[in-house]
Design a protein around this motif. Structure first.
Motif, PDB file in Angstrom:
ATOM      1  N   PRO A  67       3.216   8.072  -8.002  1.00 13.66           N
ATOM      2  CA  PRO A  67       2.093   7.305  -7.457  1.00 13.66           C
ATOM      3  C   PRO A  67       2.125   7.168  -5.936  1.00 13.66           C
ATOM      4  CG  PRO A  67       3.012   6.202  -9.379  1.00 13.66           C
ATOM      5  CD  PRO A  67       3.972   7.291  -8.998  1.00 13.66           C
ATOM      6  N   SER A  68       3.303   7.317  -5.333  1.00 10.15           N
ATOM      7  CA  SER A  68       3.382   7.221  -3.884  1.00 10.15           C
ATOM      8  C   SER A  68       2.963   8.507  -3.184  1.00 10.15           C
ATOM      9  CB  SER A  68       4.806   6.854  -3.456  1.00 10.15           C
ATOM     10  OG  SER A  68       5.711   7.907  -3.767  1.00 10.15           O
ATOM     11  N   ASP A  69       2.736   9.564  -3.970  1.00  7.03           N
ATOM     12  CA  ASP A  69       2.362  10.860  -3.397  1.00  7.03           C
ATOM     13  C   ASP A  69       1.387  11.587  -4.322  1.00  7.03           C
ATOM     14  OD1 ASP A  69       2.309  13.032  -1.679  1.00  7.03           O
ATOM     15  OD2 ASP A  69       4.109  13.951  -2.541  1.00  7.03           O
ATOM     16  N   PRO A  70       0.168  11.042  -4.496  1.00  6.77           N
ATOM     17  CA  PRO A  70      -0.800  11.679  -5.408  1.00  6.77           C
ATOM     18  C   PRO A  70      -1.233  13.047  -4.881  1.00  6.77           C
ATOM     19  CG  PRO A  70      -1.457   9.438  -4.808  1.00  6.77           C
ATOM     20  CD  PRO A  70      -0.350   9.836  -3.880  1.00  6.77           C
ATOM     21  N   LYS A  71      -1.515  13.948  -5.818  1.00 12.26           N
ATOM     22  CA  LYS A  71      -1.948  15.293  -5.469  1.00 12.26           C
ATOM     23  C   LYS A  71      -3.307  15.581  -6.115  1.00 12.26           C
ATOM     24  CE  LYS A  71       2.141  16.298  -3.636  1.00 12.26           C
ATOM     25  NZ  LYS A  71       2.318  16.417  -2.157  1.00 12.26           N
ATOM     26  N   ILE A  72      -4.183  16.231  -5.381  1.00 17.62           N
ATOM     27  CA  ILE A  72      -5.446  16.682  -5.962  1.00 17.62           C
ATOM     28  C   ILE A  72      -5.184  17.929  -6.793  1.00 17.62           C
ATOM     29  CG2 ILE A  72      -7.718  17.656  -5.459  1.00 17.62           C
ATOM     30  CD1 ILE A  72      -7.873  15.810  -3.046  1.00 17.62           C
ATOM     31  N   VAL A  73      -5.600  17.878  -8.066  1.00 15.35           N
ATOM     32  CA  VAL A  73      -5.410  19.002  -8.982  1.00 15.35           C
ATOM     33  C   VAL A  73      -6.645  19.894  -8.993  1.00 15.35           C
ATOM     34  CG1 VAL A  73      -4.987  19.646 -11.387  1.00 15.35           C
ATOM     35  CG2 VAL A  73      -3.842  17.645 -10.412  1.00 15.35           C
ATOM     36  N   SER A  74      -7.817  19.281  -9.045  1.00 13.38           N
ATOM     37  CA  SER A  74      -9.059  20.054  -9.060  1.00 13.38           C
ATOM     38  C   SER A  74     -10.214  19.180  -8.626  1.00 13.38           C
ATOM     39  CB  SER A  74      -9.334  20.637 -10.451  1.00 13.38           C
ATOM     40  OG  SER A  74      -9.447  19.606 -11.418  1.00 13.38           O
ATOM     41  N   GLU A  75     -11.287  19.859  -8.217  1.00 11.90           N
ATOM     42  CA  GLU A  75     -12.519  19.196  -7.816  1.00 11.90           C
ATOM     43  C   GLU A  75     -13.675  19.905  -8.495  1.00 11.90           C
ATOM     44  OE1 GLU A  75     -12.393  19.690  -3.549  1.00 11.90           O
ATOM     45  OE2 GLU A  75     -10.210  19.620  -3.761  1.00 11.90           O
ATOM     46  N   VAL A  76     -14.549  19.147  -9.081  1.00 12.94           N
ATOM     47  CA  VAL A  76     -15.700  19.712  -9.788  1.00 12.94           C
ATOM     48  C   VAL A  76     -16.967  19.264  -9.083  1.00 12.94           C
ATOM     49  CG1 VAL A  76     -16.999  19.733 -11.943  1.00 12.94           C
ATOM     50  CG2 VAL A  76     -14.506  19.833 -11.990  1.00 12.94           C
ATOM     51  N   HIS A 115       0.845  -1.188   0.000  1.00  9.74           N
ATOM     52  CA  HIS A 115       0.000   0.000   0.000  1.00  9.74           C
ATOM     53  C   HIS A 115       0.880   1.237   0.000  1.00  9.74           C
ATOM     54  CE1 HIS A 115      -2.963   2.870   2.090  1.00  9.74           C
ATOM     55  NE2 HIS A 115      -3.376   2.705   0.842  1.00  9.74           N
ATOM     56  N   LEU A 116       0.838   2.010  -1.100  1.00  9.63           N
ATOM     57  CA  LEU A 116       1.719   3.163  -1.247  1.00  9.63           C
ATOM     58  C   LEU A 116       1.124   4.448  -0.708  1.00  9.63           C
ATOM     59  CD1 LEU A 116       3.217   2.768  -4.841  1.00  9.63           C
ATOM     60  CD2 LEU A 116       4.192   2.025  -2.661  1.00  9.63           C
ATOM     61  N   ALA A 117      -0.178   4.671  -0.938  1.00  6.34           N
ATOM     62  CA  ALA A 117      -0.730   5.985  -0.605  1.00  6.34           C
ATOM     63  C   ALA A 117      -2.240   5.914  -0.474  1.00  6.34           C
ATOM     64  CB  ALA A 117      -0.362   7.005  -1.685  1.00  6.34           C
ATOM     65  N   ASN A 118      -2.766   6.865   0.294  1.00  4.04           N
ATOM     66  CA  ASN A 118      -4.207   7.105   0.370  1.00  4.04           C
ATOM     67  C   ASN A 118      -4.442   8.601   0.348  1.00  4.04           C
ATOM     68  OD1 ASN A 118      -6.509   7.849   2.674  1.00  4.04           O
ATOM     69  ND2 ASN A 118      -7.164   6.333   1.163  1.00  4.04           N
ATOM     70  N   VAL A 119      -5.393   9.025  -0.505  1.00  3.39           N
ATOM     71  CA  VAL A 119      -5.800  10.425  -0.541  1.00  3.39           C
ATOM     72  C   VAL A 119      -7.252  10.481  -0.086  1.00  3.39           C
ATOM     73  CG1 VAL A 119      -6.044  12.512  -1.925  1.00  3.39           C
ATOM     74  CG2 VAL A 119      -4.269  10.841  -2.497  1.00  3.39           C
ATOM     75  N   PRO A 120      -7.524  11.017   1.108  1.00  4.09           N
ATOM     76  CA  PRO A 120      -8.915  11.094   1.578  1.00  4.09           C
ATOM     77  C   PRO A 120      -9.772  11.935   0.644  1.00  4.09           C
ATOM     78  CG  PRO A 120      -7.374  11.501   3.369  1.00  4.09           C
ATOM     79  CD  PRO A 120      -6.570  11.520   2.104  1.00  4.09           C
ATOM     80  N   LYS A 121     -11.059  11.660   0.656  1.00  4.38           N
ATOM     81  CA  LYS A 121     -11.968  12.456  -0.165  1.00  4.38           C
ATOM     82  C   LYS A 121     -11.928  13.922   0.283  1.00  4.38           C
ATOM     83  CE  LYS A 121     -15.492   9.832   0.756  1.00  4.38           C
ATOM     84  NZ  LYS A 121     -16.854   9.229   0.771  1.00  4.38           N
ATOM     85  N   PRO A 122     -11.886  14.847  -0.660  1.00  2.64           N
ATOM     86  CA  PRO A 122     -11.875  16.264  -0.290  1.00  2.64           C
ATOM     87  C   PRO A 122     -13.248  16.711   0.196  1.00  2.64           C
ATOM     88  CG  PRO A 122     -11.970  16.034  -2.660  1.00  2.64           C
ATOM     89  CD  PRO A 122     -11.781  14.647  -2.121  1.00  2.64           C
ATOM     90  N   ASP A 123     -13.280  17.846   0.900  1.00  8.70           N
ATOM     91  CA  ASP A 123     -14.530  18.334   1.476  1.00  8.70           C
ATOM     92  C   ASP A 123     -15.573  18.680   0.416  1.00  8.70           C
ATOM     93  OD1 ASP A 123     -13.527  18.069   4.007  1.00  8.70           O
ATOM     94  OD2 ASP A 123     -12.906  20.172   4.187  1.00  8.70           O
ATOM     95  N   ALA A 124     -15.133  19.200  -0.738  1.00  8.58           N
ATOM     96  CA  ALA A 124     -16.088  19.663  -1.738  1.00  8.58           C
ATOM     97  C   ALA A 124     -16.769  18.524  -2.480  1.00  8.58           C
ATOM     98  CB  ALA A 124     -15.393  20.591  -2.740  1.00  8.58           C
ATOM     99  N   VAL A 125     -16.099  17.394  -2.577  1.00  7.55           N
ATOM    100  CA  VAL A 125     -16.640  16.251  -3.320  1.00  7.55           C
ATOM    101  C   VAL A 125     -16.504  15.024  -2.410  1.00  7.55           C
ATOM    102  CG1 VAL A 125     -16.598  14.984  -5.503  1.00  7.55           C
ATOM    103  CG2 VAL A 125     -15.808  17.347  -5.445  1.00  7.55           C
ATOM    104  N   SER A 126     -17.315  14.987  -1.361  1.00  5.43           N
ATOM    105  CA  SER A 126     -17.111  14.018  -0.283  1.00  5.43           C
ATOM    106  C   SER A 126     -18.199  12.962  -0.207  1.00  5.43           C
ATOM    107  CB  SER A 126     -17.023  14.745   1.057  1.00  5.43           C
ATOM    108  OG  SER A 126     -18.230  15.435   1.328  1.00  5.43           O
TER     109      SER A 126
END
Length: 472
Positions: free
Chosen positions: A94-103, A54-65
């Motif tokens: 892939p070990s450090d994903p970044k959120i670019v945008s949320e729609v 398991h390399l990474a987890n990105v929690p769901k952002p507040d705007a699209v949760s």
């Protein structure tokens, strides 16, 4: 995941750079090796098997949760669908994903496909109109919008809403299909659960919608055909069906082979898509143990198809000893060419995880994809709260689990209980859309799967299945 009958209403989700949009916005693995180090039946008292990292987890952002749904891939980006819109992630590392945008653009389901600068988004929960901010309305509203939204994502940090196409009964899932003309592409729209109270969704609903999209003018996208796949009504009589055949839940196309496989509630089907605007059903199969034909995947040589059964509709505990290994499972069929050029499906076996999850864990076969090891058949698959399974089905009659990832607070109290909707292999890693946890990234370290790392895609939509070879 089936829409919730009878209202078919979606659930409700929220990040650093939320983008609220309106319709008025302008455009814009090697050979099979020794397995001694890797248990073929991993123990059920750990979070991961030894060959999964398991390399990474990105929690769901507040705007699209809200509830996370399906995934699509383009370049170094993963697009995650959600019942409230979608999120674009940069996975260059892939070990450090970044959120670019949320729609933020609610509409239920949020199935996604990507092609170049265009993103297609499924809407199957009626809204007052086709604008992103439109409120939900009852299914009895004759002006309610359901269908497909189209976005321009050429600027990943600032996606733009282009247009929408209304379809009967909305779009529960969608499948991108190359058009005969390179200047156009097609979208197969799957929907079901007709409602006597919804004006444009009257039973019987035994068809799909086909949208044609001019690539240079996506604002003029329109329906070009609505082929009826089940002129005789499909399977309505089999005991134990979750829903009778009323359209299709999901379709996977294999353009290189001019084939499509449909999972259509009571029926599994094969279609000839050599004329993609006019698909022709060439084979229909039923299975007494299947309650809901949910999705399908071809082997790379198209000599077999793996279908999934979503027993309980994604809300039941089916990975139990009591339910057994043949229900809520995968069914593997060989796909043999017939003398007249058609295809015949022949049942080979079932596969179901034998890591029993108990009567409180929603667990059933769900979305997955091939792990692209040339000449071999390996599959990665989500099982909701059963986690992610790595499956060897090189012997079609004897599939087996060779690895897993099971984030489960019964096993480890420090890990949030997972419920993974989709798990797909893309360019060396497995990406999981977890309905609760967000985006998980896994690395497979099994030497049997190493050759898959040499298969590279510029774009990947799991329901538009590509052919692969090393070094691509």
């Amino acid at each position: 995941m089936p829409a919730a009958p009878p209202s078919r209403a979606g659930l409700g989700l929220r990040g650093a750079t939320a983008v609220a949009l309106t319709a008025a916005a302008t455009l814009f693995a090697g050979l099979l090796g020794p397995a001694a180090a890797y248990a073929d039946t991993p123990p059920s008292d750990s979070v991961t098997s030894d060959n999964v990292e398991h390399l990474a987890n990105v929690p769901k952002p507040d705007a699209v949760s809200n509830t996370n749904s399906d995934l699509a891939f383009t370049g170094d980006h993963v697009i995650g669908g959600n019942y409230d819109g979608f999120v674009i992630y940069d996975v260059a590392d892939p070990s450090d994903p970044k959120i670019v945008s949320e729609v933020v653009c609610p509409g239920g389901q949020g199935d996604v496909s990507v092609s170049g600068d265009l993103l297609y988004f499924a809407v199957d929960s009626p809204r007052a109109n086709d604008e992103c901010g439109a409120p939900a309305v009852p299914v009895t509203d004759p002006n309610g919008f359901e269908g497909v939204r189209i976005f321009d994502i050429s600027d990943k940090a600032n996606p733009q809403y282009v247009s929408a196409v209304r379809t009967d009964c909305g779009s529960h899932t969608l499948t991108l299909v190359p058009g005969a003309d390179p200047a156009t592409e097609l979208v197969y729209v799957s929907s079901y659960a007709p409602s006597a109270t919804f004006p444009n969704c009257q039973p019987p609903h035994d068809k799909i919608a086909i949208i044609e999209v001019p690539v240079d003018d996506p604002g003029s996208a329109a329906i070009v055909n609505e082929p009826v796949l089940f002129p005789d009504g499909g399977n309505h009589d089999q005991p134990g069906l979750l829903r009778p055949t009323e359209g299709c839940h999901d379709i996977t196309v294999y353009p290189a082979k001019d084939l499509a496989a449909g999972a259509c509630m009571g029926d599994g089907i094969i279609m000839d898509i050599s004329d993609p605007v006019n698909p022709v059903v060439t084979e229909v199969v039923q299975d007494e143990n299947f309650a809901f034909w949910h999705s399908a995947t071809f082997t790379n040589n198209a000599e077999a198809v793996l279908f999934t059964d979503e027993l309980g509709g994604g809300g039941a505990a089916t990975c139990t000893e009591e339910i057994g290994p043949e229900r809520g499972a995968n069914a593997i069929y060989s796909l043999d060419e017939t003398a007249d050029g058609g295809h015949a499906l022949e049942f080979a076996s079932y596969f179901k995880i034998d890591r029993h999850q108990g009567d409180q864990q929603s667990c059933v076969a769900h979305n997955g994809s091939l792990i692209p090891v040339p000449g071999k058949n390996y599959f990665v698959q989500s099982w909701y709260q059963g986690g992610i399974s790595i499956i060897d089905f090189n012997d079609l009659s004897n599939p087996r689990e060779i690895g897993y990832f099971d984030p489960d607070n019964r096993i480890d109290p420090d890990i949030e209980n997972g419920s993974t909707w989709s798990a797909y292999y893309y360019n060396g890693h497995v990406y999981s859309s977890d309905m609760r946890r967000g985006l998980d990234v896994l690395k497979l370290t099994d030497p049997r799967l190493r050759a898959a790392e040499r298969v590279t895609y510029e774009e990947f939509n799991p329901q538009t299945q590509p052919a692969y070879r090393p070094g691509r």
